[in-house]
Scaffold this motif. Sequence first.
Motif, PDB file in Angstrom:
ATOM      1  N   ILE A 113       0.815  -1.053   0.070  1.00  0.00           N
ATOM      2  CA  ILE A 113       0.044   0.044  -0.012  1.00  0.00           C
ATOM      3  C   ILE A 113       0.865   1.264   0.040  1.00  0.00           C
ATOM      4  CG2 ILE A 113      -1.760   1.151   1.287  1.00  0.00           C
ATOM      5  CD1 ILE A 113      -2.420  -1.343   2.454  1.00  0.00           C
ATOM      6  N   VAL A 114       0.726   2.090  -1.020  1.00  0.00           N
ATOM      7  CA  VAL A 114       1.509   3.023  -1.149  1.00  0.00           C
ATOM      8  C   VAL A 114       0.972   4.451  -1.385  1.00  0.00           C
ATOM      9  CG1 VAL A 114       3.815   3.932  -2.583  1.00  0.00           C
ATOM     10  CG2 VAL A 114       3.426   1.423  -2.400  1.00  0.00           C
ATOM     11  N   GLY A 115       1.367   5.628  -0.736  1.00  0.00           N
ATOM     12  CA  GLY A 115       0.796   6.783  -1.205  1.00  0.00           C
ATOM     13  C   GLY A 115       1.738   7.460  -2.392  1.00  0.00           C
ATOM     14  N   GLY A 176      -1.012   4.407   9.425  1.00  0.00           N
ATOM     15  CA  GLY A 176      -1.063   3.139   8.837  1.00  0.00           C
ATOM     16  C   GLY A 176      -1.722   2.988   7.632  1.00  0.00           C
ATOM     17  N   ARG A 177      -2.434   4.163   7.184  1.00  0.00           N
ATOM     18  CA  ARG A 177      -2.959   4.102   5.912  1.00  0.00           C
ATOM     19  C   ARG A 177      -2.318   3.550   4.843  1.00  0.00           C
ATOM     20  NH1 ARG A 177      -4.952   9.659   4.329  1.00  0.00           N
ATOM     21  NH2 ARG A 177      -5.868   8.577   2.707  1.00  0.00           N
ATOM     22  N   VAL A 178      -0.999   3.753   4.770  1.00  0.00           N
ATOM     23  CA  VAL A 178      -0.074   3.261   3.862  1.00  0.00           C
ATOM     24  C   VAL A 178       1.365   2.754   4.302  1.00  0.00           C
ATOM     25  CG1 VAL A 178      -0.545   4.981   2.085  1.00  0.00           C
ATOM     26  CG2 VAL A 178       1.004   5.384   3.652  1.00  0.00           C
ATOM     27  N   ASP A 179       1.891   1.863   3.720  1.00  0.00           N
ATOM     28  CA  ASP A 179       3.106   1.125   3.986  1.00  0.00           C
ATOM     29  C   ASP A 179       4.177   2.219   3.894  1.00  0.00           C
ATOM     30  OD1 ASP A 179       1.911  -1.343   4.517  1.00  0.00           O
ATOM     31  OD2 ASP A 179       1.963  -1.703   2.524  1.00  0.00           O
ATOM     32  N   MET A 180       3.924   3.049   2.874  1.00  0.00           N
ATOM     33  CA  MET A 180       5.293   3.972   2.470  1.00  0.00           C
ATOM     34  C   MET A 180       4.739   5.130   1.507  1.00  0.00           C
ATOM     35  SD  MET A 180       7.248   1.642  -0.226  1.00  0.00           S
ATOM     36  CE  MET A 180       7.545   0.344   0.864  1.00  0.00           C
ATOM     37  N   VAL A 181       5.508   6.008   1.515  1.00  0.00           N
ATOM     38  CA  VAL A 181       5.136   7.334   0.566  1.00  0.00           C
ATOM     39  C   VAL A 181       6.180   7.249  -0.420  1.00  0.00           C
ATOM     40  CG1 VAL A 181       4.841   9.587   0.543  1.00  0.00           C
ATOM     41  CG2 VAL A 181       3.503   8.344   2.090  1.00  0.00           C
TER      42      VAL A 181
END
Length: 368
Positions: A113-115, A176-181
């Motif tokens: 999951i990526v921003g 925690g909405r994304v694993d990384m940006v």
Amino acid sequence: MRAPHAPKARRTRRGRALRTGLKGWGGVAAMAVVCALAVAFVLLLPLTQSSGEGESTGGPGVAHGVQARAEDDPCLDPQIKKAPEKQTLSPSSADGDTIKKIKAREGEKRKLIVGVDQNSYRWGYRDPNNDEGGNTLEGFDIDLVHRIAQEILGDPNAVQFKAIPTNQRIPAIQSGRVDMVVRTMTINCSRMADVAFSAPYFKTGQQVLAPKSSPITGPDGSLADKKVCTAASSTANSELKARQKAGKLPKTTDITSTVVPNQLDCLVRIQLGEVDAVVTDGALAASQAAQDPTVELKGDAPFTTEYYGVAMKLDADDLVRRVNQILVDYRKDTANGWQASYDKWLSATLGTDSAKSEPPAPEYLRKS
């Protein structure tokens, strides 16, 4: 404006460790439509591609000052402030708790999951003229995301993209909405209190973007009595405030009335005549100038030196190490790695010589 700090215990732990040619998009009307769509959809994603953020005590009348410390503010450490891009962990291919949790996701949820951005031309954007009709995100940052997904999950398309506004990058990671940006995010010491960064994957710096007919020449006296647009929580916004406070920017330069959630909003503000200039990363500004031939970069070169990094949670040490290993391999891969992605997406706006954009050889000064 910075995102809220992480809890004190986590920041303290971190402090100790730190010490050791888009066709068909030109023109005002099209860009305004794109901006409106971005605002409408930016928080409605995730878009899943199956194919592809001191205590004080005392009695009455007694005041106790709170002394800022390096564990709470990494910028108080001179070495970190001077070279924040070096404050990352050494590469490793080992799976830790963070990566194991990602791999444990099942079915359609087994994705990274990526921003990302969906509005930055040639970085993370939708091309309405491509074979997918604009339904697929593409660009330099997107290529890197696919590579990370390939190395961690064995599938470059095992990605759930979430469009994140500039000012929501850190909150998205912390919650925690994304694993990384992976979103043209500059590594700097102030952000290190809130997120962990990979080694740098791109070199850039702040520049001024203004109409070609404008007398503005750069971040100097020519900005007196001018209105400048920046994105909230951006390095540009912080840099302009610092320069104005230090007397390097006229006091009459308006840098506060037009602070927007997304950088693309600034280009539209110029097109609508609401601001006189934009300050942003030179790499992004060059892409915006390619979108709109009526604007140009002002000044011969960037007036800062900055590096983009992948941002992750403070305690995701194994993920930071894995991303750093992936970046090492990505730079070495001449066929399908960093250089190939630069040639495809950025050479048209930044020039065929990528030397000025290449990050330095990584140093891994963070020990734990």
